[in-house]
Write an enzyme that holds these catalytic residues in place. Structure first.
Site, mmCIF file in Angstrom:
data_model
loop_
_atom_site.group_PDB
_atom_site.id
_atom_site.type_symbol
_atom_site.label_atom_id
_atom_site.label_comp_id
_atom_site.label_asym_id
_atom_site.label_seq_id
_atom_site.Cartn_x
_atom_site.Cartn_y
_atom_site.Cartn_z
ATOM 1 N N HIS A 53 0.711 -1.173 -0.126
ATOM 2 C CA HIS A 53 0.061 0.131 0.154
ATOM 3 C C HIS A 53 0.754 1.232 -0.116
ATOM 4 C CE1 HIS A 53 -3.759 -1.936 2.011
ATOM 5 N NE2 HIS A 53 -3.337 -2.853 0.979
ATOM 6 N N GLU A 55 0.918 3.848 1.900
ATOM 7 C CA GLU A 55 1.435 4.368 3.243
ATOM 8 C C GLU A 55 2.530 3.307 3.813
ATOM 9 O OE1 GLU A 55 -1.472 3.512 2.097
ATOM 10 O OE2 GLU A 55 -3.001 3.996 3.906
ATOM 11 N N CYS A 83 -6.198 1.688 6.024
ATOM 12 C CA CYS A 83 -6.720 0.386 6.253
ATOM 13 C C CYS A 83 -6.158 0.200 7.730
ATOM 14 C CB CYS A 83 -6.317 -0.612 5.585
ATOM 15 S SG CYS A 83 -4.751 -1.138 5.167
ATOM 16 N N CYS A 86 -2.339 -0.316 7.598
ATOM 17 C CA CYS A 86 -1.269 0.885 7.515
ATOM 18 C C CYS A 86 -1.611 1.508 8.417
ATOM 19 C CB CYS A 86 -1.834 1.708 6.183
ATOM 20 S SG CYS A 86 -1.514 0.810 4.654
#
EC number: 3.5.4.33
Length: 149
Positions: A53, A55, A83, A86
């Site tokens: 992801h 992040e 999420c 993260c």
């Protein structure tokens, strides 16, 4: 003190991710002086890695640049509410401030869903600022998924 947003840089990373066929999410890590030290867009498909992801990648890159696992006094700008995975990484990295654009009712882990930072087991909770360039972030995501359906 004047507030300077770095959300446009995160949006640029999200646009680049979309061009690569990735879900358009972008993130940047900013040091205490306001300099972007790491930036990333989603790369889950390219890397065949569900943890890639934006992040996570930006945090990993920032830690590598600084030679540390802690990003104390640093800020993270991300186009979509992180999420739970993260959010846990943000906590573990001790990021001081989180700025995000669009909320994520389906998979959010900050204001919706898991609400990672409000759990008693959470070791560190950053200051959270939501809704930064939310309309542009939402439009990009909706456009991406509409084109896929």
């Amino acid at each position: 003190m004047q507030f300077n947003t770095h959300m446009q840089a995160a949006l640029s990373e999200a646009r680049a991710a979309a061009k690569r066929g990735e879900v358009p999410v972008g993130a940047v890590v900013v040091d205490p002086d306001g300099l972007i030290i790491a930036a990333a867009g989603n790369q889950t498909r390219a890397d065949l890695d569900p943890t890639a992801h934006a992040e996570m990648l930006a945090i990993r890159r920032a830690c590598a640049v600084l030679g540390t696992e802690r990003l104390i006094d640093h800020a993270l700008y991300v186009t979509l509410e992180p999420c739970a995975m993260c959010a846990a990484a943000i906590s573990a990295a001790r990021i001081s401030r989180l700025y995000y654009g669009a909320g994520d009712p389906k998979s959010g882990g900050v204001a919706q869903g898991a609400r990672v930072f409000s759990h008693p087991q959470c070791h560190h909770a950053p200051e959270v600022f939501d809704g930064i360039a939310a309309a542009e972030s939402e439009a990009m995501l909706k456009g991406f998924f509409t084109a896929r359906r």
